[in-house]
Design an enzyme around this catalytic site. Structure first.
Site, PDB file in Angstrom:
ATOM      1  N   CYS A 151       0.857  -1.186   0.000  1.00  0.00           N
ATOM      2  CA  CYS A 151       0.000   0.000   0.000  1.00  0.00           C
ATOM      3  C   CYS A 151       0.891   1.233   0.000  1.00  0.00           C
ATOM      4  O   CYS A 151       1.809   1.347   0.817  1.00  0.00           O
ATOM      5  CB  CYS A 151      -0.880  -0.038   1.243  1.00  0.00           C
ATOM      6  SG  CYS A 151      -1.634   1.542   1.659  1.00  0.00           S
ATOM      7  N   GLU A 152       0.634   2.151  -0.915  1.00  0.00           N
ATOM      8  CA  GLU A 152       1.498   3.323  -1.028  1.00  0.00           C
ATOM      9  C   GLU A 152       1.314   4.312   0.123  1.00  0.00           C
ATOM     10  O   GLU A 152       2.140   5.203   0.305  1.00  0.00           O
ATOM     11  CB  GLU A 152       1.273   4.032  -2.357  1.00  0.00           C
ATOM     12  CG  GLU A 152      -0.048   4.719  -2.521  1.00  0.00           C
ATOM     13  CD  GLU A 152      -0.197   5.399  -3.869  1.00  0.00           C
ATOM     14  OE1 GLU A 152      -0.868   6.433  -3.908  1.00  0.00           O
ATOM     15  OE2 GLU A 152       0.352   4.906  -4.869  1.00  0.00           O
ATOM     16  N   HIS A 153       0.274   4.161   0.921  1.00  0.00           N
ATOM     17  CA  HIS A 153       0.040   5.109   2.009  1.00  0.00           C
ATOM     18  C   HIS A 153       0.855   4.798   3.260  1.00  0.00           C
ATOM     19  O   HIS A 153       1.232   5.720   3.982  1.00  0.00           O
ATOM     20  CB  HIS A 153      -1.452   5.150   2.368  1.00  0.00           C
ATOM     21  CG  HIS A 153      -2.309   5.594   1.228  1.00  0.00           C
ATOM     22  ND1 HIS A 153      -3.579   5.102   0.997  1.00  0.00           N
ATOM     23  CD2 HIS A 153      -2.071   6.480   0.224  1.00  0.00           C
ATOM     24  CE1 HIS A 153      -4.084   5.674  -0.079  1.00  0.00           C
ATOM     25  NE2 HIS A 153      -3.199   6.504  -0.567  1.00  0.00           N
ATOM     26  N   HIS A 154       1.100   3.506   3.521  1.00  0.00           N
ATOM     27  CA  HIS A 154       1.829   3.130   4.737  1.00  0.00           C
ATOM     28  C   HIS A 154       2.974   2.152   4.474  1.00  0.00           C
ATOM     29  O   HIS A 154       3.650   1.738   5.400  1.00  0.00           O
ATOM     30  CB  HIS A 154       0.872   2.506   5.766  1.00  0.00           C
ATOM     31  CG  HIS A 154      -0.247   3.407   6.159  1.00  0.00           C
ATOM     32  ND1 HIS A 154      -1.492   3.343   5.569  1.00  0.00           N
ATOM     33  CD2 HIS A 154      -0.299   4.425   7.051  1.00  0.00           C
ATOM     34  CE1 HIS A 154      -2.279   4.270   6.096  1.00  0.00           C
ATOM     35  NE2 HIS A 154      -1.584   4.939   6.992  1.00  0.00           N
TER      36      HIS A 154
ATOM     37  N   GLN B 221      -5.478  -0.369  -4.194  1.00  0.00           N
ATOM     38  CA  GLN B 221      -6.204  -1.466  -4.844  1.00  0.00           C
ATOM     39  C   GLN B 221      -7.016  -0.978  -6.039  1.00  0.00           C
ATOM     40  O   GLN B 221      -7.086  -1.670  -7.075  1.00  0.00           O
ATOM     41  CB  GLN B 221      -7.108  -2.162  -3.832  1.00  0.00           C
ATOM     42  CG  GLN B 221      -7.822  -3.371  -4.400  1.00  0.00           C
ATOM     43  CD  GLN B 221      -8.599  -4.129  -3.342  1.00  0.00           C
ATOM     44  OE1 GLN B 221      -8.263  -4.088  -2.158  1.00  0.00           O
ATOM     45  NE2 GLN B 221      -9.646  -4.817  -3.757  1.00  0.00           N
TER      46      GLN B 221
ATOM     47  N   HIS C 202      -5.911  -5.742   3.746  1.00  0.00           N
ATOM     48  CA  HIS C 202      -4.925  -4.673   3.848  1.00  0.00           C
ATOM     49  C   HIS C 202      -4.360  -4.635   5.267  1.00  0.00           C
ATOM     50  O   HIS C 202      -5.104  -4.427   6.222  1.00  0.00           O
ATOM     51  CB  HIS C 202      -5.576  -3.329   3.515  1.00  0.00           C
ATOM     52  CG  HIS C 202      -6.025  -3.220   2.095  1.00  0.00           C
ATOM     53  ND1 HIS C 202      -5.425  -2.380   1.194  1.00  0.00           N
ATOM     54  CD2 HIS C 202      -7.006  -3.851   1.408  1.00  0.00           C
ATOM     55  CE1 HIS C 202      -6.020  -2.483   0.012  1.00  0.00           C
ATOM     56  NE2 HIS C 202      -6.991  -3.377   0.123  1.00  0.00           N
TER      57      HIS C 202
ATOM     58  N   CYS D 155      -2.656  -2.383   6.539  1.00  0.00           N
ATOM     59  CA  CYS D 155      -2.803  -1.048   7.137  1.00  0.00           C
ATOM     60  C   CYS D 155      -4.135  -0.932   7.879  1.00  0.00           C
ATOM     61  O   CYS D 155      -4.272  -0.095   8.773  1.00  0.00           O
ATOM     62  CB  CYS D 155      -2.668   0.047   6.079  1.00  0.00           C
ATOM     63  SG  CYS D 155      -3.852  -0.062   4.727  1.00  0.00           S
TER      64      CYS D 155
END
Length: 196
Positions: free
Chosen positions: A84-87, A125, A153, A155
């Site tokens: 996941c690019e956020h975390h 996703q 996920h 995260c």
């Protein structure tokens, strides 16, 4: 699975950043259990993001065959792992892909390879779903493509809301799959289990 990935440029720099992270977390980078961790993490990050250096359209074109077949082709239950690019935490699950050929088919193993290439990049996703669909549509020019992804996920499981059993489902489609009947046929087929 993407095989044969060697280390690439930037490994030492990634290793240095990992050492800095360990120190910022209050760890001793010279502790026995952590001495090789920066190298291992740097190498793992390069493998987990190796999709940036690969061309998924070239994979499909490398096994594109003229064939007079115009019924649905489905490759389902394709395992995938991504970050996941956020975390930078893992997401993982299954990808289901269908396309209706329009004069050309591709080797069946090429669809999972396309999934691997896009999933070996920092992702969300929703974008992963669309990228797989667009790549197949643009390369094979089929009568339609549909992609469904079901994923968990980390995260959401390890931090934040901490919900362990939630599954996120995304879908995207083109062409013939704009018809509800065709979409339903695909959904029925991916939900039907056959003992082989």
């Amino acid at each position: 699975m993407i095989e044969g990935i060697e280390t690439r440029e930037g490994l030492e720099e990634l290793q240095g950043h990992c050492e800095a992270i360990l120190e910022l977390l209050g760890e001793n980078k010279y502790r026995e259990g952590l001495v090789k961790t920066p190298y291992r993490v740097a190498k793992a990050m390069q493998k987990l993001t190796c999709g940036y250096g690969m061309d998924p359209k070239a994979v499909l074109n490398g096994a594109k065959f003229k064939e007079d077949y115009s019924q649905m082709v489905i490759v389902k239950d394709i395992d995938f792992f991504s970050l996941c690019e956020h975390h930078l935490l893992p997401m993982y699950g299954k990808v289901h892909v269908a396309y209706i050929p329009n004069g050309y088919i591709t080797g069946l193993s090429k669809i999972p390879r396309v999934v691997d290439i896009f999933s070996h990049r920092l992702q969300v996703q929703e974008r992963l779903t669309t990228q797989i669909k667009e790549c197949i549509q643009e390369t094979l020019d089929p009568l339609g493509v549909m992609v469904v992804i079901e994923a968990k996920h980390m995260c959401m499981q390890m931090r934040g809301i901490e919900k362990q059993n939630s599954i996120t489902t995304t879908s995207d489609f083109t062409g013939a799959f704009n018809q509800a009947k065709t979409r339903q046929e695909f959904m029925n087929l991916i939900n039907h289990r056959v003992e082989l």
